[in-house]
Design a protein around this motif. Structure first.
Motif, mmCIF file in Angstrom:
data_model
loop_
_atom_site.group_PDB
_atom_site.id
_atom_site.type_symbol
_atom_site.label_atom_id
_atom_site.label_comp_id
_atom_site.label_asym_id
_atom_site.label_seq_id
_atom_site.Cartn_x
_atom_site.Cartn_y
_atom_site.Cartn_z
ATOM 1 N N ILE A 72 0.861 -1.195 0.000
ATOM 2 C CA ILE A 72 0.000 0.000 0.000
ATOM 3 C C ILE A 72 0.892 1.238 0.000
ATOM 4 C CG2 ILE A 72 -1.736 1.280 1.313
ATOM 5 C CD1 ILE A 72 -2.510 -1.555 2.528
ATOM 6 N N ARG A 73 0.625 2.166 -0.940
ATOM 7 C CA ARG A 73 1.396 3.402 -1.040
ATOM 8 C C ARG A 73 0.436 4.577 -1.215
ATOM 9 N NH1 ARG A 73 4.099 -0.048 0.635
ATOM 10 N NH2 ARG A 73 6.138 -0.738 -0.104
ATOM 11 N N GLY A 74 0.483 5.516 -0.286
ATOM 12 C CA GLY A 74 -0.458 6.622 -0.248
ATOM 13 C C GLY A 74 -0.258 7.656 -1.337
ATOM 14 N N ASN A 75 -1.382 8.234 -1.784
ATOM 15 C CA ASN A 75 -1.379 9.366 -2.702
ATOM 16 C C ASN A 75 -2.036 10.591 -2.071
ATOM 17 O OD1 ASN A 75 -3.199 10.900 -4.977
ATOM 18 N ND2 ASN A 75 -1.110 10.463 -5.679
ATOM 19 N N HIS A 76 -3.135 10.383 -1.356
ATOM 20 C CA HIS A 76 -3.840 11.480 -0.695
ATOM 21 C C HIS A 76 -4.743 10.927 0.400
ATOM 22 C CE1 HIS A 76 -6.719 10.171 -3.813
ATOM 23 N NE2 HIS A 76 -7.650 10.514 -2.928
ATOM 24 N N VAL A 77 -5.250 11.807 1.221
ATOM 25 C CA VAL A 77 -6.227 11.468 2.247
ATOM 26 C C VAL A 77 -7.436 12.357 1.993
ATOM 27 C CG1 VAL A 77 -6.740 11.481 4.723
ATOM 28 C CG2 VAL A 77 -4.461 10.798 3.916
#
Length: 181
Positions: free
Chosen positions: A153-158
């Motif tokens: 899992i790799r974040g882009n935005h919240v």
């Protein structure tokens, strides 16, 4: 341990800075466990099929996964595209910081502090818009015909959303004893 911020205390988890920015502390942004997705949301074999998708603890709290959400943009709802340097001005309403594993009743959650700069989103949060949904990339590992695991899992935005897939627990909280499920 959470960072200290300067501002006027609105509630146990929300401060307003002298400039009017909103700081939402100890916000659960993601959780472990099973969530349901439609096939069209991730390329499942049946577009309108419902799939049980597991977020294993080892993946949610992997050091790279946690670090990938640090400093990411906070958006008002999910954009239709990844947030990039070319479009962040349209989508970025704040920033996600101090990303960490929660403790106690939040030990199955990834927790962060959200600093909200945008007046419109601040007003929406103050009016009750509180649920959170992360935008991210991951590998979809099939475990059966109707189940998958999310890996890497790799974040882009919240995103601050009206209704998040992870449930009411993954939301901006008002009080210290707010234990929504």
């Amino acid at each position: 341990m959470s960072k200290a911020y300067f501002g006027s205390r609105i509630s146990d988890h929300i401060l307003k800075t002298p400039e009017g920015f909103l700081i939402c502390k100890d916000v659960p942004i993601a959780r472990t466990g099973t969530q349901q997705y439609r096939g069209c949301e991730f390329g499942g074999p049946v577009a309108d099929g419902i799939y049980n998708v597991q977020r294993p603890e080892a993946e949610v709290f992997d050091r790279a996964a946690v670090a990938s959400f640090e400093g990411k943009p906070v958006c008002d709802e999910h954009p239709d595209e990844d947030v990039t340097p070319d479009n962040y001005g349209r989508y970025m309403k704040g920033v996600c910081r101090d990303v960490r594993r929660g403790d106690g009743d939040l030990s199955n959650c990834l927790v962060a502090d959200l600093v909200i700069y945008d007046a419109d989103l601040i007003n929406k949060i103050e009016a009750g818009k509180r649920e959170i949904s992360c935008g991210y990339d991951c590998l979809w590992n099939p475990t059966s015909d109707s189940s998958y695991d999310q890996l890497e899992i790799r974040g882009n935005h919240v995103a601050v959303v009206d209704r998040g897939r992870a449930g009411h627990k993954v939301a901006i909280r008002d009080t210290a004893d707010d234990k929504k499920d």
